[in-house]
Write a protein that holds these residues in place. Structure first.
Motif, PDB file in Angstrom:
ATOM      1  N   UNK A 142       0.827  -1.218   0.000  1.00 46.52           N
ATOM      2  CA  UNK A 142       0.000   0.000   0.000  1.00 46.52           C
ATOM      3  C   UNK A 142       0.858   1.263   0.000  1.00 46.52           C
ATOM      4  N   UNK A 143       1.941   1.235   0.766  1.00 48.21           N
ATOM      5  CA  UNK A 143       2.795   2.433   0.815  1.00 48.21           C
ATOM      6  C   UNK A 143       3.559   2.596  -0.494  1.00 48.21           C
ATOM      7  N   UNK A 144       4.034   1.477  -1.064  1.00 46.04           N
ATOM      8  CA  UNK A 144       4.674   1.558  -2.386  1.00 46.04           C
ATOM      9  C   UNK A 144       3.687   2.118  -3.401  1.00 46.04           C
ATOM     10  N   UNK A 145       2.463   1.621  -3.340  1.00 42.13           N
ATOM     11  CA  UNK A 145       1.429   2.088  -4.269  1.00 42.13           C
ATOM     12  C   UNK A 145       1.255   3.603  -4.167  1.00 42.13           C
ATOM     13  N   UNK A 146       1.049   4.077  -2.964  1.00 40.78           N
ATOM     14  CA  UNK A 146       0.783   5.510  -2.779  1.00 40.78           C
ATOM     15  C   UNK A 146       1.976   6.364  -3.160  1.00 40.78           C
ATOM     16  N   UNK A 147       3.148   5.988  -2.670  1.00 37.75           N
ATOM     17  CA  UNK A 147       4.312   6.856  -2.918  1.00 37.75           C
ATOM     18  C   UNK A 147       4.769   6.780  -4.372  1.00 37.75           C
ATOM     19  N   UNK A 171       2.836   6.105  -6.898  1.00 35.69           N
ATOM     20  CA  UNK A 171       1.788   6.728  -7.729  1.00 35.69           C
ATOM     21  C   UNK A 171       1.947   8.250  -7.754  1.00 35.69           C
ATOM     22  N   UNK A 172       2.187   8.853  -6.601  1.00 34.65           N
ATOM     23  CA  UNK A 172       2.309  10.320  -6.596  1.00 34.65           C
ATOM     24  C   UNK A 172       3.582  10.729  -7.339  1.00 34.65           C
TER      25      UNK A 172
END
Lengths: 257, 256
Positions: B38-43, B45-46
């Motif tokens: 989830x953190x890889x996804x969020x960071x 993605x931005x």
């Protein structure tokens, strides 16, 4: 004592002694997920109906009122969570028994799970959603519907979740209380850079009347804070390192899994 | 049955039994992987949407020079950092694939739910670029070579070169020629003209649009090779960045 009572008592005892309890984290994620889906539905309707013109009275009613409500609530939540965790801190942190320490480490993983969940919604979902809005609607204010839910709601929520996780470790787990984890510090403090960056971004858009290219240099500061999410690597390693230390007796068993 | 203390560990022990330990380890391993995802996804993605976003959002924005150059270079950052962490700390050869998979999960959710579901752009105008084959390639090179240097040189070059052919099958249909009011257009051009975005600068809208007309000719391999070269440098750098963020250092309380 009857057999039934014995069983109930044993179950209660076992439950009370349980070392793994992710239920609060699951409940928090369910509540946050429901909330985010709710505001997404609100957006679907009132974004188009009342969010297109910041000078219209309905914009005040349906959008600015949300912002003037959410900001103080977030500030209160930030102070309340930090204050509660600090007030109820373990004042004899070096006397924590191994089993209790393990229980707290697992609770911290629950905090981090909630944090990760909020990072997804803020950095991924609502951020790219802002792109869709700007490509569709001319920017007329710093407080468009997508900003009110992105910058001023979902970002603060994940800052609060990270702050809670950090303060939990700081007040209850010896390895994070006796020293400051550099990775954990970066992991939770990185998103604080959103605030100066939002200020620069909105000032720049207003001052230069910039078009909404998402790759414009004005937006690159947000990328910088996003990189700090990678500090979860070090945070996870530190937690695992301590779990391994506390589990030396089962080293062969874990290798056999 | 009595209320025994059997489930209570002896003093100094963290676990009551081997079964409790193994069950907990399995569960928390999965949860830690979910957190990492989830953190890889969020960071990621931005990072990606603000460095490659416009070139990746729109089918008619996929410029034959800019898109195949920029997209692999900026995507390489998180792939290299994730590889650095998973390979150096756990000898797991899936860092790049996990990173791009996480990014694509976030992008697809957004393209459907927001681009299409909220602001009503057709999904074939806004689908994200395919990156999974590049992730496989990078991970396989690392797995077979076991070498950061070889992966940077061979893997990163392949990463840049694979990007365009990985996306060609889904782009091909938009090369279809069509005539509108006597003007010859590709389908990509037509979509772009019919769905004007307020955020598209005029110079791009009027001058650089329609690059799919020449997409696939001699310019793309040059762009891809250049992208591969820069991706090598980015790989070297971001392997170290991933290592730096994996720090387990502590700061003394007194020093703060």
């Amino acid at each position: 004592m009857s057999l039934t009572t014995d069983k109930a008592g044993a179950a209660a005892k076992e439950s009370a002694d349980s070392i793994v309890n992710f239920r609060p984290a699951y409940l928090a994620m369910a509540a946050l997920g429901t909330f985010y889906v709710g505001i997404r539905i609100y957006e679907q309707y009132f974004g188009w109906k009342a969010g297109l013109d910041s000078f219209a009275p309905e914009f005040q009613t349906y959008w600015l009122n949300i912002m003037w409500t959410e900001l103080p609530l977030e500030f209160i939540a930030f102070c309340a969570i930090g204050g509660y965790l600090w007030k109820t801190r373990d004042r004899n942190i070096n006397a924590v028994a191994p089993r209790e320490e393990m229980r707290r480490l697992i609770t911290l993983i629950g905090w981090l799970l909630v944090y990760a969940f909020t990072v997804y919604w803020g950095a991924s979902y609502f951020t790219e959603q802002d792109g869709t809005w700007h490509q569709t609607v001319i920017r007329d204010t710093d407080f468009t519907p997508s900003h009110i839910l992105e910058f001023y709601l979902s970002y603060p929520i994940y800052i609060i979740a990270g702050w809670g996780a950090f303060m939990y470790g700081r007040t209850r787990i010896p390895q994070f209380a006796n020293r400051i984890s550099l990775a954990f510090l970066l992991f939770f403090a990185g998103p604080f850079m959103i605030f100066p960056n939002v200020g620069l971004n909105e000032w720049g858009h207003t001052f230069w009347f910039m078009e909404e290219l998402f790759t414009a240099p004005l937006h690159w500061g947000f990328v910088f804070f996003g990189w700090f999410g990678l500090a979860m690597f070090g945070t996870v390693l530190q937690i695992l390192h301590r779990v391994i230390e506390l589990s030396k007796e089962f080293e062969k068993d874990i290798l056999a899994i | 049955m009595s209320l025994s203390n059997e489930t209570v560990p002896a003093a100094g022990k963290a676990w009551a039994s081997k079964e409790e330990f193994i069950g907990c380890v399995k569960l928390t391993d999965w949860i830690l992987l979910l957190i990492l995802f989830l953190v890889l996804l969020g960071s990621f993605h931005i990072h990606y949407m603000l460095l490659a976003g416009d070139w990746d959002f729109w089918i008619d924005f996929k410029d034959r020079r800019m898109w195949p150059t920029v997209a692999p270079i900026v995507a390489m950052c998180f792939a290299a950092a994730a590889q650095s962490f998973f390979w150096q700390k756990f000898r797991l050869p899936f860092g790049a694939t996990v990173a791009v998979f996480a990014l694509l999960v976030g992008e697809w959710i957004n393209r459907y739910d927001n681009f299409w579901g909220w602001t009503f752009f057709p999904i074939n105008l806004v689908f994200p670029s395919a990156l999974i084959p590049m992730g496989f390639w990078l991970d396989i090179v690392l797995l077979l070579s076991g070498s950061w240097t070889v992966t940077a040189v061979v893997g990163a070059m392949g990463w840049g070169l694979l990007f365009y052919p990985s996306n060609w099958p889904v782009l091909a249909q938009f090369h279809q020629a069509t005539e509108v009011d006597g003007v010859l257009l590709t389908l990509a051009d037509l979509i772009g003209f019919n769905y004007v975005r307020t955020g598209t600068p005029e110079y791009i809208r009027m001058i650089e649009r329609g690059t799919l007309r020449t997409f696939g000719k001699d310019v793309v391999p040059v762009a891809a090779f250049f992208s591969g070269f820069v991706s090598m440098l980015v790989y070297f750098l971001w392997w170290k960045v991933g290592g730096w963020f994996s720090t387990t250092a502590y700061i003394d309380n007194e020093d703060v």
